[in-house]
Write an enzyme that holds these catalytic residues in place. Structure first.
Site, PDB file in Angstrom:
ATOM      1  N   LYS A 151       0.780  -1.313  -0.069  1.00  0.00           N
ATOM      2  CA  LYS A 151      -0.022  -0.124  -0.088  1.00  0.00           C
ATOM      3  C   LYS A 151       0.987   1.250   0.024  1.00  0.00           C
ATOM      4  O   LYS A 151       1.567   1.445   0.969  1.00  0.00           O
ATOM      5  CB  LYS A 151      -0.760  -0.016   1.386  1.00  0.00           C
ATOM      6  CG  LYS A 151      -1.999  -0.860   1.251  1.00  0.00           C
ATOM      7  CD  LYS A 151      -3.241  -0.672   0.113  1.00  0.00           C
ATOM      8  CE  LYS A 151      -4.215  -1.819   0.431  1.00  0.00           C
ATOM      9  NZ  LYS A 151      -5.373  -1.434  -0.367  1.00  0.00           N
ATOM     10  N   LYS A 247     -14.038  -7.829  -6.666  1.00  0.00           N
ATOM     11  CA  LYS A 247     -14.430  -7.960  -5.303  1.00  0.00           C
ATOM     12  C   LYS A 247     -15.592  -8.260  -5.288  1.00  0.00           C
ATOM     13  O   LYS A 247     -16.366  -7.516  -5.786  1.00  0.00           O
ATOM     14  CB  LYS A 247     -13.741  -6.682  -4.577  1.00  0.00           C
ATOM     15  CG  LYS A 247     -12.420  -6.531  -4.668  1.00  0.00           C
ATOM     16  CD  LYS A 247     -12.019  -5.216  -3.868  1.00  0.00           C
ATOM     17  CE  LYS A 247     -10.546  -4.973  -3.614  1.00  0.00           C
ATOM     18  NZ  LYS A 247     -10.279  -3.639  -3.039  1.00  0.00           N
ATOM     19  N   ASP A 299      -6.517 -11.943   2.123  1.00  0.00           N
ATOM     20  CA  ASP A 299      -5.802 -11.853   3.322  1.00  0.00           C
ATOM     21  C   ASP A 299      -6.656 -11.063   4.280  1.00  0.00           C
ATOM     22  O   ASP A 299      -6.061 -10.943   5.343  1.00  0.00           O
ATOM     23  CB  ASP A 299      -4.491 -11.337   3.397  1.00  0.00           C
ATOM     24  CG  ASP A 299      -4.339  -9.955   3.001  1.00  0.00           C
ATOM     25  OD1 ASP A 299      -5.251  -9.259   2.503  1.00  0.00           O
ATOM     26  OD2 ASP A 299      -3.318  -9.234   3.458  1.00  0.00           O
TER      27      ASP A 299
END
Length: 321
Positions: A151, A247, A299
């Site tokens: 990130k 997603k 995760d």
């Protein structure tokens, strides 16, 4: 006779989770439970404020559709009854599980797919100082991580990537900018990052402001996340992205996710499957799409102080069924 219930839960995180848009110490999820006789099936979603969703708005949608569900609304009809997003995801996944249970099958068997023993998943490195991110990378590698998702925001991009590559010299690295790189010299940045053997860069520019990618030379594949929510988005992204991130919370469930995977492959786009923060209940629902993807980032549970039960097992850089 089907009965439907739903509830909101706040799941504390084991450690803060930071991206370019902010920091979280807990995640709020909504769980749907469908009951028919002795059969019970659940689904979980994570509403996201960035997509104008909240636990309250999701519960309002579920309350409105509850009478239709209990009157026998089918999974196929659900796709038109609710818009894309978290509420439909939780309900769609619960419906898949209930449909499978009613036939004495697993969802894998219902899809005529072979369940894998495990799937390689990314471990996300939260946005932090250079030193802390390098330490986190080294710790992840020591645990056997095979894929790290970094990130980043606009600060110390090259410096952080250099430090992380040093800490993880043989691990696959992907970058998630979370729309933070508007106004940067992207071509120079992409070529500089290429020196560190970066496998993919996710959503460098804001959704709706990513046209600069059309004529931007990039030696690293670029993946659409915030720019790609549902099947109808995919065709318009082919001129600027090589990959899309599916997603379930964005697209509204497993039904749409499977359709997106088929559409992307038909149009020559590569696949990533990602997640919001959430429990194993949410991650397990995405696995039939994940096995079709080049990159998997499921995760979410490793960030939780306590996972749902039964929990998936995360070891050696893989999620084990």
């Amino acid at each position: 006779m089907i009965s439907m219930e739903f509830r909101t839960l706040e799941l504390p995180l084991a450690r803060p989770f930071a991206i370019s848009r902010g920091v979280r110490t807990a995640v709020t999820v909504v769980r749907v439970t469908l009951t028919e006789g002795s059969l019970v099936a659940m689904g979980e979603c994570t509403p996201t404020a960035h997509y104008q969703e909240s636990a309250e708005s999701v519960c309002e949608q579920l309350a409105v559709i509850k009478p239709q569900v209990e009157a026998g609304l089918t999974r196929e009809a659900l796709q038109q009854a609710l818009p894309v997003g978290s509420a439909r995801n939780a309900l769609d996944c619960a419906m898949w599980r209930l449909d499978a249970a009613k036939q004495g099958k697993t969802v894998w068997q219902l899809l005529d797919m072979q369940a894998p023993q495990s799937v390689v998943t990314a471990e996300t490195l939260s946005l932090d100082t250079l030193d802390n991110m390098a330490k986190a990378a080294a710790n992840a590698v020591s645990r056997g991580a095979k894929l790290l998702k970094i990130k980043l925001d606009r600060e110390q991009i090259i410096e952080k990537v250099a430090a992380l590559r040093h800490a993880a010299p043989h691990t696959t690295l992907v970058i998630d900018a979370n729309e933070a790189w508007l106004g940067l010299d992207l071509e120079s940045l992409f070529h500089a990052l290429h020196e560190f053997n970066i496998a993919m860069i996710e959503q460098p520019l804001p959704a709706g402001k990513d046209k600069d990618l059309v004529h931007c030379l990039h030696p690293i594949p670029i993946c659409a996340d915030e720019s790609c929510h549902q099947r109808s988005d995919i065709a318009g992204l082919r001129d600027r992205y090589e990959m899309i991130n599916i997603k379930l919370d964005k697209c509204g469930g497993l039904t749409e996710a499977l359709a997106m995977a088929a559409e992307a492959k038909a149009l020559g786009l590569r696949l990533m499957v990602g997640c919001m923060l959430g429990s194993s209940l949410a991650m397990e629902a995405a696995l039939p799409v994940a096995v079709q993807a080049e990159r998997v980032d499921l995760d979410g549970p490793i960030w939780l102080a306590q996972d749902s039960q039964p929990a998936l097992r995360y070891e050696h850089g893989e999620v084990w069924l």
